[in-house]
Design an enzyme around this catalytic site. Structure first.
Site, PDB file in Angstrom:
ATOM      1  CB  CYS A 170      98.373  38.870  29.144  1.00  9.78           C
ATOM      2  SG  CYS A 170      99.470  38.973  30.560  1.00  9.78           S
ATOM      3  N   GLY A 171      97.625  41.896  30.463  1.00 11.90           N
ATOM      4  CA  GLY A 171      98.105  43.257  30.617  1.00 11.90           C
ATOM      5  C   GLY A 171      99.241  43.401  31.594  1.00 11.90           C
TER       6      GLY A 171
ATOM      7  CB  CYS B 295     102.116  38.704  30.762  1.00 10.31           C
ATOM      8  SG  CYS B 295     100.400  38.281  30.484  1.00 10.31           S
TER       9      CYS B 295
END
Length: 276
Positions: A109-110, A112
């Site tokens: 996840c970049g 989130c």
């Protein structure tokens, strides 16, 4: 510190028969990034090169502008994860309090936890002109990636981000179960060694999404090369940031999506240099 690879028992059904054995798989650990006593983010990642990750994350998030702004960094191994404990100067802490958001980030996840559309698609930093590269150099750089990924060679389950220059080849390479983490680790490694980003290219073993472009722009690299295709938004952000985006880089060639002027296409055979 924890081993980034674990060997586990498993059963295999193949060729109409069941057999036993073991497999090496990558470790996945909760990594809490804390600043001045407060948790800023918790990401799932590979427990390796954690100082690089802490520094690179801090830079890409805009919490600091250089590694020197981190007064101290301690890596604390806890029962249920690892804390990357950083302390900043008072003025940096004040800036952080304005940006603080609590993120629970699953693997890969970049973005989130971002609660603003504008923040998610924020313009990337505009990179300097930098040097140009020949198609042969891009192919050489891409081909040099695989042999230098020890965790992926063992597990076939992690991403890598690397920095390549014509003079030195692969300057640094970092691996992680999360592609964004791998790029943050690379950013931290380059910043701490004062590597001149305009002299090389970022190499990615993953697809190119918008945050990967934003992180590459923060590094200051003029060219990024990925083995997979980019998203439409990533192409738009790369165009605006002045980054040459090369993707679908395979053994037989690659595709140029933005700013082709940095690629010396004179050496490409007639009919293969067209850029839509």
């Amino acid at each position: 510190m924890r081993d980034p690879v674990r060997t586990v028992d498993r059963l295999v059904w193949r060729d109409n028969r069941l057999s036993g054995g073991t497999r090496a798989i990558p470790e996945e650990t909760a990594l809490a990034l804390t600043f001045n006593g407060g948790t800023y983010a918790v990401m799932m990642g590979t427990p390796q090169n954690l100082e690089d990750f802490a520094v690179g994350f801090s830079l890409s998030e805009g919490i600091v502008k250089s590694p020197e702004e981190i007064a101290s960094l301690e890596i604390v191994d806890l029962d249920d994860g690892i804390e990357l404990r950083m302390w900043l100067a008072d003025e940096k802490a004040a800036r952080l309090s304005e940006r603080r958001r609590h993120i629970a980030g699953p693997t890969g996840c970049g973005l989130c936890g971002i609660d603003s559309i504008a923040e998610a698609v924020r313009p990337a930093a505009v990179v300097t002109k930098g040097r140009s590269f020949t198609p042969r150099e891009i192919m050489t750089a891409t081909a040099s990636l695989s042999p230098l990924q020890p965790i992926n060679i063992e597990t076939r389950a992690v991403h890598a981000a690397a920095f390549w220059t014509p003079a030195a080849g692969i300057v640094a390479l970092r691996e992680d179960v999360g592609r964004h983490n791998a790029l943050d680790k690379l950013a931290g490694a380059l910043a701490q060694t004062k590597t001149v980003a305009s002299e090389g290219m970022v190499l990615l073993t993953s697809r190119v999404s918008v945050e990967m472009v934003q992180k590459t722009a923060a590094i200051g690299a003029p060219v990024m090369v990925a083995v997979s295709a980019p998203t439409a938004l990533a192409v738009g952000i790369a165009e605006a940031a002045g980054i040459t985006l090369v993707a679908v880089a395979r053994s037989d060639g690659f595709e140029i999506f933005t700013h082709p002027d940095r690629i010396n296409t004179a050496a490409i055979a007639q009919g293969t240099a067209h850029v839509a």
